[in-house]
Design a protein around this motif. Sequence first.
Motif, mmCIF file in Angstrom:
data_model
loop_
_atom_site.group_PDB
_atom_site.id
_atom_site.type_symbol
_atom_site.label_atom_id
_atom_site.label_comp_id
_atom_site.label_asym_id
_atom_site.label_seq_id
_atom_site.Cartn_x
_atom_site.Cartn_y
_atom_site.Cartn_z
ATOM 1 N N PHE A 36 0.926 2.561 -3.283
ATOM 2 C CA PHE A 36 0.084 1.497 -4.148
ATOM 3 C C PHE A 36 1.045 0.746 -5.005
ATOM 4 O O PHE A 36 0.684 0.771 -6.409
ATOM 5 C CB PHE A 36 -1.075 2.517 -4.797
ATOM 6 C CG PHE A 36 -1.829 3.266 -3.833
ATOM 7 C CD1 PHE A 36 -2.752 2.885 -3.104
ATOM 8 C CD2 PHE A 36 -1.494 4.774 -3.713
ATOM 9 C CE1 PHE A 36 -3.389 3.293 -1.990
ATOM 10 C CE2 PHE A 36 -2.414 5.376 -2.866
ATOM 11 C CZ PHE A 36 -3.203 4.911 -2.062
ATOM 12 N N HIS A 83 -8.001 4.527 -5.006
ATOM 13 C CA HIS A 83 -6.977 4.445 -3.800
ATOM 14 C C HIS A 83 -7.422 4.530 -2.494
ATOM 15 O O HIS A 83 -7.118 5.075 -1.427
ATOM 16 C CB HIS A 83 -5.937 5.593 -4.163
ATOM 17 C CG HIS A 83 -4.888 5.359 -5.046
ATOM 18 N ND1 HIS A 83 -3.963 6.459 -5.508
ATOM 19 C CD2 HIS A 83 -5.017 4.399 -5.989
ATOM 20 C CE1 HIS A 83 -3.177 5.788 -6.596
ATOM 21 N NE2 HIS A 83 -3.975 4.876 -6.701
ATOM 22 N N GLU A 84 -8.792 4.202 -2.420
ATOM 23 C CA GLU A 84 -9.518 3.931 -1.183
ATOM 24 C C GLU A 84 -9.228 2.334 -0.553
ATOM 25 O O GLU A 84 -9.038 1.689 -1.275
ATOM 26 C CB GLU A 84 -10.949 4.185 -1.403
ATOM 27 C CG GLU A 84 -11.582 5.187 -1.761
ATOM 28 C CD GLU A 84 -12.979 5.339 -2.470
ATOM 29 O OE1 GLU A 84 -13.769 6.297 -2.330
ATOM 30 O OE2 GLU A 84 -13.500 4.182 -2.800
ATOM 31 N N THR A 85 -8.788 2.540 0.535
ATOM 32 C CA THR A 85 -8.424 1.012 1.076
ATOM 33 C C THR A 85 -9.326 0.374 2.153
ATOM 34 O O THR A 85 -10.215 0.960 2.470
ATOM 35 C CB THR A 85 -7.083 1.564 1.988
ATOM 36 O OG1 THR A 85 -7.303 2.302 2.980
ATOM 37 C CG2 THR A 85 -5.852 1.968 0.963
ATOM 38 N N TRP A 114 -6.553 -1.725 -2.167
ATOM 39 C CA TRP A 114 -7.285 -0.437 -2.644
ATOM 40 C C TRP A 114 -7.774 -0.540 -3.858
ATOM 41 O O TRP A 114 -7.677 -1.356 -4.703
ATOM 42 C CB TRP A 114 -6.108 0.464 -2.584
ATOM 43 C CG TRP A 114 -4.822 0.195 -3.822
ATOM 44 C CD1 TRP A 114 -4.812 0.513 -5.019
ATOM 45 C CD2 TRP A 114 -3.801 -0.427 -3.547
ATOM 46 N NE1 TRP A 114 -3.678 0.021 -5.584
ATOM 47 C CE2 TRP A 114 -2.902 -0.912 -4.686
ATOM 48 C CE3 TRP A 114 -3.110 -1.277 -2.342
ATOM 49 C CZ2 TRP A 114 -1.848 -1.343 -4.974
ATOM 50 C CZ3 TRP A 114 -1.872 -1.845 -2.396
ATOM 51 C CH2 TRP A 114 -1.423 -1.985 -3.647
ATOM 52 N N ASN A 115 -8.657 0.233 -4.170
ATOM 53 C CA ASN A 115 -9.426 0.509 -5.475
ATOM 54 C C ASN A 115 -8.658 1.369 -6.406
ATOM 55 O O ASN A 115 -7.705 2.129 -6.153
ATOM 56 C CB ASN A 115 -10.792 0.708 -5.084
ATOM 57 C CG ASN A 115 -11.092 2.014 -4.586
ATOM 58 O OD1 ASN A 115 -10.507 2.646 -4.668
ATOM 59 N ND2 ASN A 115 -12.390 2.026 -4.007
ATOM 60 N N VAL A 138 0.865 -1.227 -0.036
ATOM 61 C CA VAL A 138 -0.126 0.008 0.015
ATOM 62 C C VAL A 138 0.871 1.363 0.027
ATOM 63 O O VAL A 138 0.249 2.381 -0.375
ATOM 64 C CB VAL A 138 -0.866 0.082 1.330
ATOM 65 C CG1 VAL A 138 -0.404 0.111 2.634
ATOM 66 C CG2 VAL A 138 -2.107 0.967 1.081
#
Length: 326
Positions: A58, A91-93, A87-88, A55
Amino acid sequence: MLYKKVGKIKEEISAIGLGCWNFGGQWDTSNDENAVKIVHAAIDNGINLFDVAPVYGFGKAERVLGKALKDGKRSKVLIATKCGLVWNEKHETKNDLSKKNILREIDESLERLQTDYVDIYQLHWPDHNTPIEETVSALEEIKKAGKIRYIGLSNFSQKDVETFMTMIEINAQQALYNMLERNTSSYHNIPLEYKTEDEVLPTVRKYQQAFFPYSPLFQGLLTGKFKPNGNFSEKDIRNENPKLRGELFKKYYEGVVALEKFADKIGKPLNEIALNWLRQKDEVTSIIAGASSVAQLEKNVHSTTWDLSQEELSEIETIIEPYRYM
Protein backbone atom coordinates in the motif's frame (compact mmCIF):
# COMPACT_ATOMS: atom_id res chain seq x y z
CA MET A 1 24.04 -9.97 -17.66
CA LEU A 2 22.25 -10.82 -20.89
CA TYR A 3 20.00 -8.22 -22.50
CA LYS A 4 17.07 -8.52 -24.86
CA LYS A 5 15.66 -6.08 -27.39
CA VAL A 6 12.12 -5.80 -28.74
CA GLY A 7 10.67 -3.58 -31.41
CA LYS A 8 8.29 -1.68 -29.13
CA ILE A 9 10.94 -0.48 -26.64
CA LYS A 10 14.07 1.47 -27.52
CA GLU A 11 16.29 0.25 -24.69
CA GLU A 12 17.82 -3.16 -24.24
CA ILE A 13 16.37 -4.79 -21.14
CA SER A 14 18.13 -7.16 -18.76
CA ALA A 15 16.95 -10.75 -19.12
CA ILE A 16 16.51 -10.86 -15.34
CA GLY A 17 14.50 -8.05 -13.77
CA LEU A 18 13.82 -7.36 -10.11
CA GLY A 19 10.32 -7.78 -8.74
CA CYS A 20 9.76 -5.51 -5.74
CA TRP A 21 6.56 -6.87 -4.20
CA ASN A 22 8.37 -8.18 -1.13
CA PHE A 23 9.67 -4.67 -0.41
CA GLY A 24 6.16 -3.80 0.74
CA GLY A 25 6.37 -5.55 4.10
CA GLN A 26 3.84 -8.29 3.34
CA TRP A 27 6.29 -11.20 3.07
CA ASP A 28 8.25 -12.90 5.85
CA THR A 29 11.44 -11.79 4.10
CA SER A 30 10.52 -8.07 3.94
CA ASN A 31 13.17 -5.72 5.32
CA ASP A 32 13.69 -2.11 4.22
CA GLU A 33 17.45 -1.93 4.75
CA ASN A 34 17.94 -5.26 3.03
CA ALA A 35 15.74 -4.15 0.13
CA VAL A 36 17.98 -1.15 -0.57
CA LYS A 37 21.03 -3.43 -0.61
CA ILE A 38 19.24 -5.76 -3.04
CA VAL A 39 18.43 -2.89 -5.41
CA HIS A 40 22.02 -1.65 -5.38
CA ALA A 41 23.36 -5.16 -5.94
CA ALA A 42 20.91 -5.63 -8.81
CA ILE A 43 22.22 -2.53 -10.56
CA ASP A 44 25.82 -3.66 -9.95
CA ASN A 45 24.93 -7.00 -11.57
CA GLY A 46 23.50 -5.34 -14.68
CA ILE A 47 19.78 -5.52 -13.90
CA ASN A 48 18.00 -2.49 -15.33
CA LEU A 49 14.29 -3.36 -14.99
CA PHE A 50 12.57 -2.85 -11.64
CA ASP A 51 8.92 -3.86 -11.38
CA VAL A 52 6.75 -2.46 -8.60
CA ALA A 53 3.16 -1.36 -7.94
CA PRO A 54 1.38 1.05 -5.60
CA VAL A 55 -0.61 -1.77 -4.00
CA TYR A 56 2.55 -3.62 -2.91
CA GLY A 57 2.56 -2.72 0.77
CA PHE A 58 0.00 0.00 0.00
CA GLY A 59 2.62 2.47 -1.20
CA LYS A 60 5.57 1.16 0.78
CA ALA A 61 7.32 -0.82 -1.96
CA GLU A 62 7.39 2.24 -4.23
CA ARG A 63 8.82 4.35 -1.41
CA VAL A 64 11.56 1.81 -0.68
CA LEU A 65 12.48 1.57 -4.38
CA GLY A 66 12.50 5.36 -4.70
CA LYS A 67 14.84 5.63 -1.72
CA ALA A 68 17.16 2.98 -3.17
CA LEU A 69 17.39 4.72 -6.55
CA LYS A 70 18.56 8.09 -5.25
CA ASP A 71 22.05 9.51 -5.78
CA GLY A 72 22.27 9.08 -9.54
CA LYS A 73 21.00 5.53 -9.79
CA ARG A 74 17.61 6.43 -11.26
CA SER A 75 19.06 7.23 -14.69
CA LYS A 76 20.56 3.74 -14.96
CA VAL A 77 17.28 1.84 -14.75
CA LEU A 78 13.81 1.37 -16.16
CA ILE A 79 11.05 1.65 -13.56
CA ALA A 80 7.90 -0.30 -14.36
CA THR A 81 5.08 0.53 -11.98
CA LYS A 82 1.32 0.10 -12.26
CA CYS A 83 -2.06 1.67 -11.67
CA GLY A 84 -5.70 0.68 -11.36
CA LEU A 85 -5.71 -1.38 -8.16
CA VAL A 86 -6.81 0.94 -5.34
CA TRP A 87 -7.50 0.35 -1.65
CA ASN A 88 -9.44 1.83 1.25
CA GLU A 89 -8.57 2.33 4.93
CA LYS A 90 -9.20 -1.36 5.61
CA HIS A 91 -6.82 -2.26 2.75
CA GLU A 92 -9.69 -3.71 0.73
CA THR A 93 -8.85 -3.41 -2.96
CA LYS A 94 -10.86 -2.77 -6.12
CA ASN A 95 -10.06 -2.18 -9.79
CA ASP A 96 -10.32 1.43 -11.00
CA LEU A 97 -9.00 2.55 -14.39
CA SER A 98 -11.07 5.71 -14.54
CA LYS A 99 -9.37 8.82 -15.86
CA LYS A 100 -9.71 10.59 -12.53
CA ASN A 101 -8.02 7.74 -10.69
CA ILE A 102 -5.15 7.30 -13.17
CA LEU A 103 -4.36 11.03 -13.04
CA ARG A 104 -4.25 10.77 -9.24
CA GLU A 105 -2.25 7.55 -9.11
CA ILE A 106 0.55 8.62 -11.45
CA ASP A 107 1.31 11.71 -9.36
CA GLU A 108 1.30 9.70 -6.13
CA SER A 109 3.60 7.07 -7.65
CA LEU A 110 6.01 9.72 -8.91
CA GLU A 111 6.18 11.24 -5.44
CA ARG A 112 6.80 7.90 -3.74
CA LEU A 113 9.39 6.88 -6.34
CA GLN A 114 11.09 10.30 -6.11
CA THR A 115 11.19 10.68 -9.87
CA ASP A 116 9.69 12.85 -12.62
CA TYR A 117 8.68 9.98 -14.90
CA VAL A 118 7.91 6.28 -15.05
CA ASP A 119 9.48 4.29 -17.88
CA ILE A 120 6.76 1.63 -18.25
CA TYR A 121 3.31 2.40 -16.83
CA GLN A 122 1.22 -0.74 -16.60
CA LEU A 123 -2.50 -1.19 -16.06
CA HIS A 124 -2.42 -3.72 -13.23
CA TRP A 125 -5.77 -5.50 -13.80
CA PRO A 126 -8.75 -4.93 -16.11
CA ASP A 127 -11.59 -2.68 -14.98
CA HIS A 128 -14.70 -3.63 -16.93
CA ASN A 129 -16.71 -0.83 -15.32
CA THR A 130 -14.65 1.83 -17.08
CA PRO A 131 -14.74 2.27 -20.88
CA ILE A 132 -11.39 1.59 -22.51
CA GLU A 133 -11.69 4.94 -24.28
CA GLU A 134 -11.68 6.75 -20.92
CA THR A 135 -8.61 4.85 -19.73
CA VAL A 136 -6.80 5.59 -22.99
CA SER A 137 -7.62 9.29 -22.65
CA ALA A 138 -5.86 9.36 -19.27
CA LEU A 139 -2.83 7.48 -20.61
CA GLU A 140 -2.55 9.87 -23.56
CA GLU A 141 -2.65 12.85 -21.21
CA ILE A 142 0.06 11.67 -18.84
CA LYS A 143 2.25 10.45 -21.70
CA LYS A 144 1.98 13.82 -23.43
CA ALA A 145 2.94 15.46 -20.12
CA GLY A 146 6.11 13.35 -19.99
CA LYS A 147 5.09 11.47 -16.85
CA ILE A 148 5.28 8.06 -18.58
CA ARG A 149 7.30 6.77 -21.53
CA TYR A 150 5.86 3.37 -22.41
CA ILE A 151 2.52 1.66 -21.72
CA GLY A 152 2.03 -1.90 -20.55
CA LEU A 153 -0.96 -4.12 -19.87
CA SER A 154 -0.89 -6.64 -17.05
CA ASN A 155 -3.36 -9.52 -16.77
CA PHE A 156 -5.47 -8.47 -19.76
CA SER A 157 -7.31 -10.65 -22.23
CA GLN A 158 -5.78 -10.53 -25.68
CA LYS A 159 -9.12 -9.30 -27.04
CA ASP A 160 -8.81 -6.24 -24.80
CA VAL A 161 -5.17 -5.84 -25.79
CA GLU A 162 -6.20 -5.68 -29.44
CA THR A 163 -8.87 -3.09 -28.60
CA PHE A 164 -6.36 -0.90 -26.75
CA MET A 165 -3.98 -1.12 -29.68
CA THR A 166 -6.53 0.45 -32.02
CA MET A 167 -6.35 3.57 -29.84
CA ILE A 168 -2.85 3.76 -28.33
CA GLU A 169 0.49 1.99 -28.62
CA ILE A 170 0.97 -0.87 -26.19
CA ASN A 171 4.67 -1.52 -25.63
CA ALA A 172 4.62 -4.35 -23.12
CA GLN A 173 2.57 -7.05 -21.47
CA GLN A 174 2.91 -8.79 -18.14
CA ALA A 175 1.29 -12.10 -17.20
CA LEU A 176 1.56 -15.01 -14.79
CA TYR A 177 3.96 -17.58 -16.23
CA ASN A 178 6.23 -20.28 -14.87
CA MET A 179 6.92 -23.97 -15.47
CA LEU A 180 3.86 -25.08 -13.47
CA GLU A 181 1.51 -22.19 -14.35
CA ARG A 182 1.56 -22.05 -18.12
CA ASN A 183 -2.08 -21.51 -19.04
CA THR A 184 -3.56 -21.42 -15.57
CA SER A 185 -7.01 -19.94 -14.97
CA SER A 186 -6.48 -18.09 -11.68
CA TYR A 187 -4.01 -16.22 -9.51
CA HIS A 188 -4.62 -15.80 -5.76
CA ASN A 189 -8.26 -16.78 -6.40
CA ILE A 190 -8.56 -14.05 -9.05
CA PRO A 191 -9.83 -15.43 -12.39
CA LEU A 192 -7.45 -14.78 -15.28
CA GLU A 193 -8.84 -13.66 -18.64
CA TYR A 194 -5.94 -15.08 -20.66
CA LYS A 195 -3.90 -18.19 -21.29
CA THR A 196 -0.28 -17.11 -21.20
CA GLU A 197 1.33 -19.75 -23.38
CA ASP A 198 -1.53 -20.19 -25.84
CA GLU A 199 -2.61 -16.53 -26.20
CA VAL A 200 -0.20 -13.96 -24.73
CA LEU A 201 3.04 -15.31 -26.19
CA PRO A 202 1.75 -15.29 -29.81
CA THR A 203 0.49 -11.71 -29.38
CA VAL A 204 3.73 -10.26 -28.00
CA ARG A 205 5.67 -12.08 -30.71
CA LYS A 206 3.37 -10.71 -33.42
CA TYR A 207 3.56 -7.08 -32.25
CA GLN A 208 7.17 -7.12 -30.96
CA GLN A 209 6.01 -6.15 -27.48
CA ALA A 210 8.11 -6.73 -24.40
CA PHE A 211 6.86 -9.58 -22.23
CA PHE A 212 7.48 -9.74 -18.49
CA PRO A 213 6.43 -13.01 -16.82
CA TYR A 214 5.65 -12.57 -13.14
CA SER A 215 5.88 -15.20 -10.39
CA PRO A 216 8.58 -17.09 -12.37
CA LEU A 217 9.49 -19.13 -9.29
CA PHE A 218 5.85 -19.69 -8.26
CA GLN A 219 6.30 -17.44 -5.20
CA GLY A 220 9.21 -19.56 -4.01
CA LEU A 221 7.88 -23.04 -4.78
CA LEU A 222 10.25 -23.46 -7.74
CA THR A 223 13.32 -22.64 -5.66
CA GLY A 224 13.29 -26.20 -4.35
CA LYS A 225 13.32 -24.88 -0.78
CA PHE A 226 9.70 -25.64 0.12
CA LYS A 227 8.68 -28.48 2.43
CA PRO A 228 5.37 -30.40 2.28
CA ASN A 229 3.99 -27.86 4.81
CA GLY A 230 4.92 -24.95 7.08
CA ASN A 231 6.73 -22.84 4.48
CA PHE A 232 5.81 -19.38 5.80
CA SER A 233 4.12 -17.69 8.73
CA GLU A 234 0.46 -16.69 9.04
CA LYS A 235 1.26 -13.04 8.25
CA ASP A 236 2.84 -13.85 4.88
CA ILE A 237 0.64 -12.75 1.95
CA ARG A 238 1.37 -16.04 0.17
CA ASN A 239 -1.21 -17.63 2.47
CA GLU A 240 -3.78 -16.03 0.17
CA ASN A 241 -2.59 -18.22 -2.70
CA PRO A 242 -4.70 -21.44 -2.62
CA LYS A 243 -2.12 -23.17 -4.80
CA LEU A 244 0.37 -23.03 -1.93
CA ARG A 245 -1.77 -24.87 0.59
CA GLY A 246 -4.11 -27.86 0.81
CA GLU A 247 -4.83 -30.32 -1.98
CA LEU A 248 -3.76 -27.99 -4.78
CA PHE A 249 -0.38 -27.52 -3.16
CA LYS A 250 0.09 -31.30 -2.92
CA LYS A 251 -0.38 -31.61 -6.70
CA TYR A 252 2.06 -28.81 -7.49
CA TYR A 253 4.53 -30.12 -4.93
CA GLU A 254 4.62 -33.45 -6.77
CA GLY A 255 5.77 -31.58 -9.85
CA VAL A 256 8.47 -29.81 -7.87
CA VAL A 257 9.76 -33.11 -6.47
CA ALA A 258 10.09 -34.46 -10.02
CA LEU A 259 11.86 -31.28 -11.12
CA GLU A 260 14.23 -31.52 -8.15
CA LYS A 261 15.25 -35.00 -9.26
CA PHE A 262 15.96 -33.61 -12.73
CA ALA A 263 17.96 -30.75 -11.18
CA ASP A 264 20.05 -33.18 -9.17
CA LYS A 265 20.71 -35.22 -12.31
CA ILE A 266 22.08 -32.30 -14.32
CA GLY A 267 23.77 -30.68 -11.30
CA LYS A 268 22.02 -27.32 -11.49
CA PRO A 269 19.87 -25.47 -8.91
CA LEU A 270 16.12 -25.67 -9.51
CA ASN A 271 15.64 -21.90 -9.30
CA GLU A 272 18.15 -21.38 -12.12
CA ILE A 273 16.50 -24.10 -14.20
CA ALA A 274 13.12 -22.39 -13.75
CA LEU A 275 14.53 -19.03 -14.81
CA ASN A 276 16.38 -20.47 -17.80
CA TRP A 277 13.30 -22.32 -18.98
CA LEU A 278 11.66 -18.90 -19.27
CA ARG A 279 14.68 -16.94 -20.52
CA GLN A 280 15.31 -19.29 -23.41
CA LYS A 281 11.89 -18.53 -24.86
CA ASP A 282 12.15 -15.86 -27.55
CA GLU A 283 8.98 -14.12 -26.39
CA VAL A 284 10.25 -13.57 -22.83
CA THR A 285 12.00 -10.21 -22.49
CA SER A 286 12.74 -9.78 -18.78
CA ILE A 287 11.78 -12.12 -15.97
CA ILE A 288 10.21 -10.40 -12.97
CA ALA A 289 12.16 -12.28 -10.30
CA GLY A 290 11.95 -11.28 -6.65
CA ALA A 291 14.84 -11.67 -4.23
CA SER A 292 14.89 -11.71 -0.43
CA SER A 293 18.65 -11.30 -0.15
CA VAL A 294 21.68 -10.23 -2.17
CA ALA A 295 22.78 -13.88 -2.26
CA GLN A 296 19.43 -14.92 -3.75
CA LEU A 297 19.63 -12.11 -6.29
CA GLU A 298 23.10 -13.25 -7.36
CA LYS A 299 21.79 -16.80 -7.82
CA ASN A 300 19.07 -15.45 -10.10
CA VAL A 301 21.67 -13.54 -12.10
CA HIS A 302 23.92 -16.61 -12.27
CA SER A 303 21.21 -18.37 -14.27
CA THR A 304 22.21 -16.23 -17.26
CA THR A 305 25.67 -17.81 -17.39
CA TRP A 306 24.51 -21.16 -18.76
CA ASP A 307 21.78 -22.64 -20.98
CA LEU A 308 19.58 -25.70 -20.91
CA SER A 309 20.25 -28.02 -23.85
CA GLN A 310 17.47 -29.06 -26.21
CA GLU A 311 17.57 -32.54 -24.69
CA GLU A 312 17.17 -31.08 -21.21
CA LEU A 313 14.33 -28.83 -22.32
CA SER A 314 12.58 -31.86 -23.81
CA GLU A 315 12.94 -33.75 -20.53
CA ILE A 316 11.53 -30.79 -18.61
CA GLU A 317 8.62 -30.68 -21.04
CA THR A 318 7.76 -34.28 -20.21
CA ILE A 319 7.80 -33.54 -16.48
CA ILE A 320 5.65 -30.42 -16.64
CA GLU A 321 3.19 -31.46 -19.36
CA PRO A 322 0.50 -32.45 -16.77
CA TYR A 323 0.52 -28.82 -15.57
CA ARG A 324 0.02 -27.19 -18.97
CA TYR A 325 -3.60 -26.26 -18.21
CA MET A 326 -3.69 -26.71 -14.45
